[in-house]
Design an enzyme around this catalytic site. Sequence first.
Site, PDB file in Angstrom:
ATOM      1  N   SER A  64      -1.329   4.313  -8.520  1.00 22.99           N
ATOM      2  CA  SER A  64      -1.875   5.380  -7.681  1.00 22.99           C
ATOM      3  C   SER A  64      -1.156   5.456  -6.343  1.00 22.99           C
ATOM      4  O   SER A  64      -1.010   6.541  -5.782  1.00 22.99           O
ATOM      5  CB  SER A  64      -3.377   5.199  -7.473  1.00 22.99           C
ATOM      6  OG  SER A  64      -3.673   3.936  -6.931  1.00 22.99           O
ATOM      7  N   GLU A  65      -0.704   4.305  -5.803  1.00 26.65           N
ATOM      8  CA  GLU A  65       0.101   4.323  -4.585  1.00 26.65           C
ATOM      9  C   GLU A  65       1.093   3.160  -4.570  1.00 26.65           C
ATOM     10  O   GLU A  65       0.860   2.112  -5.186  1.00 26.65           O
ATOM     11  CB  GLU A  65      -0.745   4.237  -3.304  1.00 26.65           C
ATOM     12  CG  GLU A  65      -1.271   5.562  -2.811  1.00 26.65           C
ATOM     13  CD  GLU A  65      -2.710   5.781  -3.210  1.00 26.65           C
ATOM     14  OE1 GLU A  65      -3.251   6.850  -2.887  1.00 26.65           O
ATOM     15  OE2 GLU A  65      -3.293   4.892  -3.854  1.00 26.65           O
ATOM     16  N   THR A  66       2.168   3.378  -3.830  1.00 25.23           N
ATOM     17  CA  THR A  66       3.141   2.343  -3.515  1.00 25.23           C
ATOM     18  C   THR A  66       3.361   2.340  -2.009  1.00 25.23           C
ATOM     19  O   THR A  66       3.460   3.407  -1.391  1.00 25.23           O
ATOM     20  CB  THR A  66       4.480   2.582  -4.251  1.00 25.23           C
ATOM     21  OG1 THR A  66       4.254   2.483  -5.667  1.00 25.23           O
ATOM     22  CG2 THR A  66       5.539   1.571  -3.843  1.00 25.23           C
TER      23      THR A  66
ATOM     24  N   HIS B 298      -5.810  -0.052  -0.636  1.00 22.47           N
ATOM     25  CA  HIS B 298      -5.469  -1.129  -1.572  1.00 22.47           C
ATOM     26  C   HIS B 298      -3.993  -1.489  -1.489  1.00 22.47           C
ATOM     27  O   HIS B 298      -3.628  -2.662  -1.623  1.00 22.47           O
ATOM     28  CB  HIS B 298      -5.892  -0.760  -3.001  1.00 22.47           C
ATOM     29  CG  HIS B 298      -4.945   0.090  -3.766  1.00 22.47           C
ATOM     30  ND1 HIS B 298      -4.906   1.460  -3.653  1.00 22.47           N
ATOM     31  CD2 HIS B 298      -3.984  -0.229  -4.662  1.00 22.47           C
ATOM     32  CE1 HIS B 298      -3.970   1.941  -4.456  1.00 22.47           C
ATOM     33  NE2 HIS B 298      -3.392   0.937  -5.085  1.00 22.47           N
TER      34      HIS B 298
END
Length: 300
Positions: free
Chosen positions: A63-65, A94
Amino acid sequence: MTTDVTGKSDVDDRAARPTGTEILRYSAFTPDPAGGNPAGVVLDASGLDATAMRAVAAEVGYSETAFVTGGDEGARRFRVRYFSPLAEVAFCGHATVALAVALAERLGPGGIVLDTPAGEIPVSTATDGAGAVRATLTSVPARSRPALATELDAALGALGWAPDDLDPALPPHVAFGGNDHLVLASASRARLARLDYDFDALAEVMGRHGWTTVDLVWRESPERFHARNPFPVGGVVEDPATGAAAAAFGGYLRALGLVTRPGTVAIRQGEDMGRPSDLLIDVDPLDPRTRVTGQAVPIP
């Protein structure tokens, strides 16, 4: 483009990824790599532009980096940007926890400061007796306001929820803790478990209003909530653990007067999708910032 099982995208961006980019993978808000929310971490993104970073995030498929674009290692201060597979986001909780744990494993535990598009984010890290690293981020000032009737109607329609599905004691709000999140409280745990929504319709509503996730919550007790976070604007159906929404939720609790003294609230997320996650938020009625705590572990 590769995605995890929560994804909904078929664009191949691998050709745009620069060669030699080292990508670390951590799962946040869990001691188990099979739980929590996976995040990519790039500790040296100084040579990457926005297009390249989005391409890396698309290939990773989480979902994210988080990308460290510069900073001062000696001062433990770093510039960070966050990308979902589809777009840049101002802040991601997160991925911040995952990044902080990755830095602590290399630099040793202690405080670090992240300069993000949402503002300055201090993070403290510490190890427990078993050597596991835990991180606590301090959000930008959080706030919350009642959702407009037009906002609520559009969101409920896309979710397939009825007004009777909501808990009347916890009114719908738009809360901010670095990003905006629509907060909807379910009247029952069973309704929260039944998440089956129109992906494209909810993405359109969220994009129109600038919401990063919809924070669906159920109150088990004043000190414990369960949450689910649809995230179609980021290209994934659901986030297993959402630190930014947890930070915003602290502002929500404060705005409703549900926090009368400093205390800790536990949030259980990801259980219904098989990736259980545990987030702790510290909320103080006299401090607009929320402190979000969780563990992160490398994904083998």
